[in-house]
Scaffold this motif. Structure first.
Motif, PDB file in Angstrom:
ATOM      1  N   VAL A   1       7.118 -46.774 -41.188  1.00 33.03           N
ATOM      2  CA  VAL A   1       6.492 -45.520 -40.777  1.00 33.03           C
ATOM      3  C   VAL A   1       4.969 -45.687 -40.721  1.00 33.03           C
ATOM      4  O   VAL A   1       4.289 -45.039 -39.930  1.00 33.03           O
ATOM      5  CB  VAL A   1       6.890 -44.380 -41.738  1.00 33.03           C
TER       6      VAL A   1
ATOM      7  N   SER B   1      -5.840 -42.029 -39.013  1.00 37.73           N
ATOM      8  CA  SER B   1      -4.751 -41.097 -38.695  1.00 37.73           C
ATOM      9  C   SER B   1      -3.628 -41.216 -39.710  1.00 37.73           C
ATOM     10  O   SER B   1      -3.058 -40.200 -40.149  1.00 37.73           O
ATOM     11  CB  SER B   1      -4.218 -41.385 -37.281  1.00 37.73           C
ATOM     12  N   LEU B   2      -3.309 -42.446 -40.098  1.00 37.16           N
ATOM     13  CA  LEU B   2      -2.306 -42.659 -41.146  1.00 37.16           C
ATOM     14  C   LEU B   2      -2.761 -42.044 -42.458  1.00 37.16           C
ATOM     15  O   LEU B   2      -1.998 -41.330 -43.126  1.00 37.16           O
ATOM     16  CB  LEU B   2      -2.060 -44.161 -41.317  1.00 37.16           C
TER      17      LEU B   2
ATOM     18  N   THR C   1       0.630 -34.595 -45.824  1.00 37.22           N
ATOM     19  CA  THR C   1       1.982 -34.499 -46.377  1.00 37.22           C
ATOM     20  C   THR C   1       1.959 -34.301 -47.887  1.00 37.22           C
ATOM     21  O   THR C   1       2.893 -33.723 -48.458  1.00 37.22           O
ATOM     22  CB  THR C   1       2.795 -35.766 -46.048  1.00 37.22           C
TER      23      THR C   1
ATOM     24  N   TRP D   1      -2.569 -38.343 -42.319  1.00 33.60           N
ATOM     25  CA  TRP D   1      -1.176 -37.882 -42.411  1.00 33.60           C
ATOM     26  C   TRP D   1      -0.705 -37.876 -43.860  1.00 33.60           C
ATOM     27  O   TRP D   1      -0.030 -36.933 -44.297  1.00 33.60           O
ATOM     28  CB  TRP D   1      -0.280 -38.790 -41.560  1.00 33.60           C
TER      29      TRP D   1
ATOM     30  N   GLY E   1      -1.553 -42.664 -33.869  1.00 27.45           N
ATOM     31  CA  GLY E   1      -2.920 -42.175 -33.973  1.00 27.45           C
ATOM     32  C   GLY E   1      -3.778 -42.540 -32.778  1.00 27.45           C
ATOM     33  O   GLY E   1      -4.713 -41.807 -32.428  1.00 27.45           O
TER      34      GLY E   1
ATOM     35  N   HIS F   1       4.176 -46.942 -37.392  1.00 24.13           N
ATOM     36  CA  HIS F   1       4.433 -45.873 -36.419  1.00 24.13           C
ATOM     37  C   HIS F   1       3.288 -44.870 -36.402  1.00 24.13           C
ATOM     38  O   HIS F   1       2.845 -44.437 -35.324  1.00 24.13           O
ATOM     39  CB  HIS F   1       5.752 -45.177 -36.770  1.00 24.13           C
ATOM     40  N   ARG F   2       2.799 -44.506 -37.566  1.00 24.77           N
ATOM     41  CA  ARG F   2       1.709 -43.528 -37.642  1.00 24.77           C
ATOM     42  C   ARG F   2       0.391 -44.101 -37.112  1.00 24.77           C
ATOM     43  O   ARG F   2      -0.401 -43.391 -36.503  1.00 24.77           O
ATOM     44  CB  ARG F   2       1.531 -43.062 -39.089  1.00 24.77           C
TER      45      ARG F   2
END
Length: 424
Positions: free
Chosen positions: A40, A284-285, A292, A288, A48, A43-44
């Motif tokens: 993930v 961006s990761l 979260t 995130w 981004g 992916h993040r």
């Protein structure tokens, strides 16, 4: 969260690149503290940078590099000298006006300092200006670059905050001119105090000749700003148009750009773009993870528990950003702090476009403050001065910039007039 922040700050303190600190701390957090699969993270990071507005980044960087190499900076400087060199403290005013014009092409402070700065400092030294004054005004005026459109930091802010980049560009125009005006007032005061006269007489013929030589270069900001204001193209398309025009000038009109230079410029653009985008992806990761884990909500609650008054909140955020700007690179700071601060900003009714200009100006001031002020390092090399002396030379010029920061924080009309006129 303690694990995340501990790894992040430990990585920064050990001197690791910012993107490794961001992505590495996020990976450690997801691996040990959650049930989220490690893939993930990739992916993040990919998500981004998977953004259409970010396509503008390499093109604006390429346009600035092309302008620097094609000999356009010399023509801009000659025109600025003919226009304001007759004033007391003439080359100080030339420095500011040249930066305003170049700002409409490069979009970065470092490009301004490295491109025009070399010409400006040499000319001021040849005319007997103190080195400290020459370096100080060159550094301060270079910060206009990312405020007047086009602006690389505003593109990143627009992507991270989901704000119209066109409106951000429009919002930066008047504050950029206000910065120039405040710096020219300071130059006039300095010239009066130290009895510095004009550097040349005013001649209409010289002004006309240099204007004709600079018109093709001056058309670059006209193409970018006019095209976006009229809706002819998006900011991304404006960046492509700027590159096309720079290529036409360098290859066909001025004939100062060859294939070897174009190859070098392309490689520099790829390198700079890669460094920007990998920071954006890692941030961006990190953002995130902060979202979260509800850190952004906690920060919003803390800020709103202190005050719900927009002006007081902006004061607190300005102080925070000025401190962060001393230690963190601009793109990284925007990418990390936008997800954290935007919820509080929106809840108290601050316009996100106004906040974008405020944030970028804060971080531009950070480029002039140690220990991580990139403009300081560039001009220290250009002027062949020690870093400590460069810092002291720049300090007096922070006051005009801080004055503009206060004005755009108190009076949102300065930033919002043109976006309202053109887009709303």
């Amino acid at each position: 969260m303690a694990l995340l922040l501990a790894v992040f700050f430990a990585a920064l303190l050990t001197g690791l690149p910012i993107f490794i600190a961001l992505a590495g701390s996020s990976l450690v957090y997801t691996h040990f503290s959650t049930m989220i699969p490690d893939f993930v993270v990739l992916h993040r990071i990919a998500g981004g940078v998977d953004s259409f507005p970010l396509i503008a980044v390499p093109f604006f960087i390429l346009a600035g590099n092309l302008m620097n190499t094609a000999g356009i900076t010399n023509r801009i400087y000659d025109f600025a000298t003919a226009a304001v060199g007759w004033m007391h403290g003439g080359l100080g005013h030339v420095n500011v006006v040249g930066s305003v014009i170049f700002a409409g092409m490069s979009g970065t402070a470092v490009a301004d300092a490295g491109g025009l700065g070399t010409i400006e400092i040499k000319a001021m030294r040849d005319h007997g200006y103190p080195d400290d004054f020459a370096v100080g005004i060159t550094a301060a005026s270079s910060t206009i670059g990312p405020i007047i459109p086009p602006s690389l930091p505003m593109v990143i802010f627009g992507v991270m905050a989901n704000v119209s980049i066109g409106q951000l560009f429009a919002a930066g125009f008047l504050p950029g001119l206000l910065m120039a005006a405040c710096m020219m007032v300071y130059v006039a005061w300095y010239a009066w105090k130290h009895k510095i006269g004009a550097d040349q007489r005013f001649y209409w013929a010289v002004l006309g000749r240099t204007l004709i030589g600079a018109i093709p270069a001056l058309l670059t900001p006209a193409i970018i700003i006019g095209g976006m204001a009229t809706g002819a193209f998006t900011p991304t398309e404006a960046a492509i148009a700027a590159c096309a025009w720079a290529l036409i000038l360098g290859t066909l009109l001025y004939k100062s750009l060859n294939w070897k230079q174009f190859y070098r410029i392309s490689m520099e653009t790829i390198e700079t773009t890669a460094s920007v985008l990998i920071i954006v992806g890692a941030a961006s990761l990190f953002g995130w993870v902060l979202t979260t884990t509800r850190v952004t909500e906690q920060v919003t609650s803390v800020l709103l528990s202190i005050t719900s008054d927009p002006l007081l909140l902006l004061l607190i955020i300005n102080v925070l950003l000025l401190i962060v700007g001393c230690f963190m690179e601009t793109i990284a700071a925007i990418s990390i702090l936008v997800p954290v601060l935007m919820p509080a900003v929106l809840k108290v009714g601050i316009d996100p476009v106004q906040f974008g200009v405020i944030m970028v100006l804060n971080l531009m001031i950070g480029l002039l403050t140690p220990p991580v002020g990139m403009v300081l390092f560039v001009l220290s090399r250009v002027a062949k001065m020690s870093f400590d002396r460069t810092v002291m030379a720049v300090l007096p010029f922070l006051f005009p910039l801080l004055a503009v920061l206060v004005l755009i924080s108190i009076f949102p009309q300065i930033t919002l007039y043109l976006p309202t006129l053109w887009y709303r």
